[in-house]
Scaffold this motif. Structure first.
Motif, PDB file in Angstrom:
ATOM      1  N   HIS A   1       0.815  -1.229   0.000  1.00 54.98           N
ATOM      2  CA  HIS A   1       0.000   0.000   0.000  1.00 54.98           C
ATOM      3  C   HIS A   1       0.843   1.270   0.000  1.00 54.98           C
ATOM      4  CE1 HIS A   1      -3.268  -2.747   0.676  1.00 54.98           C
ATOM      5  NE2 HIS A   1      -2.605  -3.238   1.704  1.00 54.98           N
ATOM      6  N   ARG A   2       1.895   1.215  -0.787  1.00 59.01           N
ATOM      7  CA  ARG A   2       2.711   2.412  -0.987  1.00 59.01           C
ATOM      8  C   ARG A   2       2.787   2.665  -2.487  1.00 59.01           C
ATOM      9  NH1 ARG A   2       2.456   2.279   3.732  1.00 59.01           N
ATOM     10  NH2 ARG A   2       4.053   2.436   5.354  1.00 59.01           N
ATOM     11  N   SER A   3       3.115   3.883  -2.845  1.00 63.73           N
ATOM     12  CA  SER A   3       3.329   4.183  -4.260  1.00 63.73           C
ATOM     13  C   SER A   3       4.286   5.352  -4.394  1.00 63.73           C
ATOM     14  CB  SER A   3       1.995   4.520  -4.924  1.00 63.73           C
ATOM     15  OG  SER A   3       2.199   4.837  -6.281  1.00 63.73           O
TER      16      SER A   3
ATOM     17  N   PHE B   1      11.471  12.507   0.176  1.00 65.36           N
ATOM     18  CA  PHE B   1      11.716  12.704  -1.260  1.00 65.36           C
ATOM     19  C   PHE B   1      12.973  11.979  -1.728  1.00 65.36           C
ATOM     20  CE2 PHE B   1       9.170  16.483  -0.241  1.00 65.36           C
ATOM     21  CZ  PHE B   1       8.222  16.408  -1.250  1.00 65.36           C
ATOM     22  N   THR B   2      12.908  11.447  -2.952  1.00 65.82           N
ATOM     23  CA  THR B   2      14.155  11.005  -3.573  1.00 65.82           C
ATOM     24  C   THR B   2      14.382  11.811  -4.836  1.00 65.82           C
ATOM     25  OG1 THR B   2      13.123   9.321  -4.953  1.00 65.82           O
ATOM     26  CG2 THR B   2      13.952   8.591  -2.830  1.00 65.82           C
ATOM     27  N   GLN B   3      15.658  11.984  -5.149  1.00 71.23           N
ATOM     28  CA  GLN B   3      16.027  12.645  -6.389  1.00 71.23           C
ATOM     29  C   GLN B   3      16.602  11.596  -7.320  1.00 71.23           C
ATOM     30  OE1 GLN B   3      17.643  16.383  -6.407  1.00 71.23           O
ATOM     31  NE2 GLN B   3      17.003  16.949  -4.339  1.00 71.23           N
ATOM     32  N   ARG B   4      16.011  11.490  -8.475  1.00 70.40           N
ATOM     33  CA  ARG B   4      16.446  10.506  -9.473  1.00 70.40           C
ATOM     34  C   ARG B   4      16.834  11.244 -10.745  1.00 70.40           C
ATOM     35  NH1 ARG B   4      15.906   5.386 -11.040  1.00 70.40           N
ATOM     36  NH2 ARG B   4      14.657   4.635  -9.286  1.00 70.40           N
TER      37      ARG B   4
ATOM     38  N   TYR C   1      19.762  15.387 -20.429  1.00 72.27           N
ATOM     39  CA  TYR C   1      19.631  14.866 -19.069  1.00 72.27           C
ATOM     40  C   TYR C   1      18.237  15.132 -18.513  1.00 72.27           C
ATOM     41  CZ  TYR C   1      24.720  14.576 -19.145  1.00 72.27           C
ATOM     42  OH  TYR C   1      26.020  14.258 -19.464  1.00 72.27           O
ATOM     43  N   GLY C   2      17.939  14.440 -17.452  1.00 71.41           N
ATOM     44  CA  GLY C   2      16.706  14.705 -16.727  1.00 71.41           C
ATOM     45  C   GLY C   2      16.944  14.668 -15.234  1.00 71.41           C
ATOM     46  N   ARG C   3      16.102  15.381 -14.527  1.00 73.60           N
ATOM     47  CA  ARG C   3      16.100  15.328 -13.061  1.00 73.60           C
ATOM     48  C   ARG C   3      14.675  15.135 -12.598  1.00 73.60           C
ATOM     49  NH1 ARG C   3      20.172  16.934  -9.854  1.00 73.60           N
ATOM     50  NH2 ARG C   3      22.066  17.703 -10.873  1.00 73.60           N
ATOM     51  N   SER C   4      14.475  14.327 -11.579  1.00 75.46           N
ATOM     52  CA  SER C   4      13.113  14.140 -11.078  1.00 75.46           C
ATOM     53  C   SER C   4      13.114  14.056  -9.558  1.00 75.46           C
ATOM     54  CB  SER C   4      12.486  12.876 -11.676  1.00 75.46           C
ATOM     55  OG  SER C   4      13.231  11.734 -11.327  1.00 75.46           O
ATOM     56  N   VAL C   5      12.003  14.418  -8.974  1.00 76.71           N
ATOM     57  CA  VAL C   5      11.821  14.327  -7.525  1.00 76.71           C
ATOM     58  C   VAL C   5      10.572  13.490  -7.282  1.00 76.71           C
ATOM     59  CG1 VAL C   5      11.380  15.625  -5.397  1.00 76.71           C
ATOM     60  CG2 VAL C   5      12.875  16.592  -7.163  1.00 76.71           C
ATOM     61  N   TRP C   6      10.684  12.500  -6.435  1.00 76.65           N
ATOM     62  CA  TRP C   6       9.590  11.571  -6.147  1.00 76.65           C
ATOM     63  C   TRP C   6       9.274  11.559  -4.655  1.00 76.65           C
ATOM     64  CZ3 TRP C   6       7.818   8.226 -10.227  1.00 76.65           C
ATOM     65  CH2 TRP C   6       8.558   8.322 -11.412  1.00 76.65           C
ATOM     66  N   ALA C   7       8.006  11.499  -4.343  1.00 79.71           N
ATOM     67  CA  ALA C   7       7.580  11.260  -2.960  1.00 79.71           C
ATOM     68  C   ALA C   7       7.052   9.833  -2.893  1.00 79.71           C
ATOM     69  CB  ALA C   7       6.476  12.233  -2.580  1.00 79.71           C
TER      70      ALA C   7
ATOM     71  N   THR D   1       4.848   9.078   3.079  1.00 78.03           N
ATOM     72  CA  THR D   1       5.399   8.143   4.059  1.00 78.03           C
ATOM     73  C   THR D   1       6.920   8.148   3.964  1.00 78.03           C
ATOM     74  OG1 THR D   1       5.337   6.299   2.507  1.00 78.03           O
ATOM     75  CG2 THR D   1       3.394   6.603   3.907  1.00 78.03           C
ATOM     76  N   ASP D   2       7.529   7.615   4.999  1.00 74.97           N
ATOM     77  CA  ASP D   2       8.991   7.640   5.122  1.00 74.97           C
ATOM     78  C   ASP D   2       9.615   6.605   4.183  1.00 74.97           C
ATOM     79  OD1 ASP D   2      11.641   7.564   5.874  1.00 74.97           O
ATOM     80  OD2 ASP D   2      11.205   7.714   8.024  1.00 74.97           O
ATOM     81  N   ILE D   3      10.422   7.099   3.242  1.00 68.59           N
ATOM     82  CA  ILE D   3      11.059   6.223   2.245  1.00 68.59           C
ATOM     83  C   ILE D   3      11.998   5.217   2.925  1.00 68.59           C
ATOM     84  CG2 ILE D   3      12.732   6.270   0.341  1.00 68.59           C
ATOM     85  CD1 ILE D   3      11.271   9.047  -0.382  1.00 68.59           C
ATOM     86  N   TYR D   4      12.583   5.626   4.037  1.00 66.71           N
ATOM     87  CA  TYR D   4      13.529   4.755   4.741  1.00 66.71           C
ATOM     88  C   TYR D   4      12.848   3.611   5.500  1.00 66.71           C
ATOM     89  CZ  TYR D   4      17.482   7.487   3.323  1.00 66.71           C
ATOM     90  OH  TYR D   4      18.456   8.078   2.565  1.00 66.71           O
ATOM     91  N   ASP D   5      11.506   3.667   5.577  1.00 67.66           N
ATOM     92  CA  ASP D   5      10.771   2.534   6.158  1.00 67.66           C
ATOM     93  C   ASP D   5      10.850   1.283   5.279  1.00 67.66           C
ATOM     94  OD1 ASP D   5       9.970   3.824   8.377  1.00 67.66           O
ATOM     95  OD2 ASP D   5       7.866   4.101   7.791  1.00 67.66           O
TER      96      ASP D   5
END
Lengths: 254, 254
Positions: free
Chosen positions: A53-55, A88-91, A105-111, A121-125
């Motif tokens: 149940h994460r995305s 957030f992660t930066q990809r 190039y591309g840059r993206s930010v994801w939650a 939610t906490d990505i480190y979980d």
């Protein structure tokens, strides 16, 4: 497994524009596919996250290109995680040809959200902070990070469109690439005979559904730079809400 | 080399609809890609034809599906030439899953034109009738050939749209798949919650350019069958011309 994922694609004829070059939206789609393949292969892909149940939710995307692959050309999208914080992660992405030529190039930010509460939610979980082992600090991505797109209240309403079946993805709202295509469609072929897209920034704010109306407010903010605010009119409440903001910079074709 | 070409694709997330199934237009695009790969590998592809001022022109396409690949599924498109006459070839398609499950079939009719005169040319002129060696008579394609789509003058105008940058391909006119997508967009998600497309037929008549207006006239011709006439208003002459005709049959989802 290498921290950097490498995926080959082909510039399909019907994904190319009148000039025979890959459309920016289709390139963006292949970047998102590469992101999906990369994270799936490393245990934090969409399919796995669905089970718990994460995305991943794309929050920002910036694409900066020197040139575009031509029809039938094979190109490689490399992708890696530059940084990961709690929410957030930066990809990043690098697009190159078979001959090693770099297109851009591309840059993206994801939650990461909880698909039930729709809250971040906490990505480190995930798997005891497993994402940490995939962070790549030393691969350059020589384009600027996207700034907040600043717009005045003077932006002019230049188009309104209806949202149809093909705009909507499995999440029930307009997919991230369709916004990009609708924005680029604000310019015509005559313009693209003389200009190419140098950089495209998009920041996603809210979701649009089939049946909503989408309005495009445009403001010129530089010699060849435009900012666009996308506002939806909700079909049920008739309320207007900003759904995303874009910045597009052109350069003159030589 | 085998007379039947076999190409694997993946149902990319953003090529799937709200229900997580591949959109028919994207499947059609992969069929056309398969046709292109198949003919290129056998010496009569678009790239080679360009050099001798010839081009394949898609005249008709029919797709009939029992079901559609789901998001992330890999599927195979097989394609072969069923028949070739002086001015037309018939090319078929079979779509199957990795487990051998057959999703459906396609039939297409292609003309070859001289790109300078835009007139039909003799397919057997190419490499001394080389296409003959690729004709496959014994592979079944158990769907009907497309009939002429018959419509009365009573079809009702139900939508008009503008043609933008993303509709146009390298030939300078609306690409074959975009017509299909615009037609399918005449139905909404509520309809597709209860129905799926069983068969889609399209016959191409004339070309539409950016700046033209496209009008959709629809007529119900069976319990779950609709015919659609697409008419363009030329931006320069303001004349109306029929550009293609479609027939779409739905079945009720169980």
């Amino acid at each position: 497994m290498d921290s950097i994922g490498k995926y080959e694609f082909i510039a399909e004829p019907f994904h190319c524009d009148f000039s025979g070059h890959l459309c920016l939206g289709h390139l963006g789609n292949q970047m998102l596919n590469a992101a999906d393949f990369h994270s799936t292969d490393r245990g934090f892909g969409m399919k796995y996250l669905m089970n718990i149940h994460r995305s991943w939710v794309l929050s920002r995307l910036a694409i900066e290109m020197t040139s575009m692959p031509e029809q039938y050309e094979r190109f490689t999208v490399e992708t890696w995680v530059e940084d990961a914080m709690k929410f957030f992660t930066q990809r990043n992405f690098q697009v190159s040809g078979n001959d090693g030529k770099i297109y851009g190039y591309g840059r993206s930010v994801w939650a990461m959200i909880d698909t039930e509460t729709r809250q971040p939610t906490d990505i480190y979980d995930i798997d005891h902070g497993a994402i940490n082992q995939w962070i790549v600090k030393d691969k350059p991505c020589p384009i600027e990070k996207g700034d907040r797109v600043k717009m005045s209240p003077n932006a002019e309403l230049i188009r309104s469109i209806d949202i149809y079946y093909h705009d909507i993805d499995i999440n029930g709202h307009v997919n991230s690439i369709k916004y990009i295509e609708h924005v680029i469609d604000l310019w015509d072929i005559q313009w693209f005979r003389e200009h190419r897209i140098k950089r495209f920034d998009i920041a996603y704010v809210a979701e649009t559904h089939q049946g909503d109306k989408l309005h495009f407010y445009r403001e010129q903010t530089g010699e060849q730079t435009y900012c666009i605010r996308l506002v939806k009119t909700d079909q049920n409440t008739h309320q207007d809400t900003e759904v995303c903001r874009c910045k597009i910079s052109f350069s003159t074709k030589l």
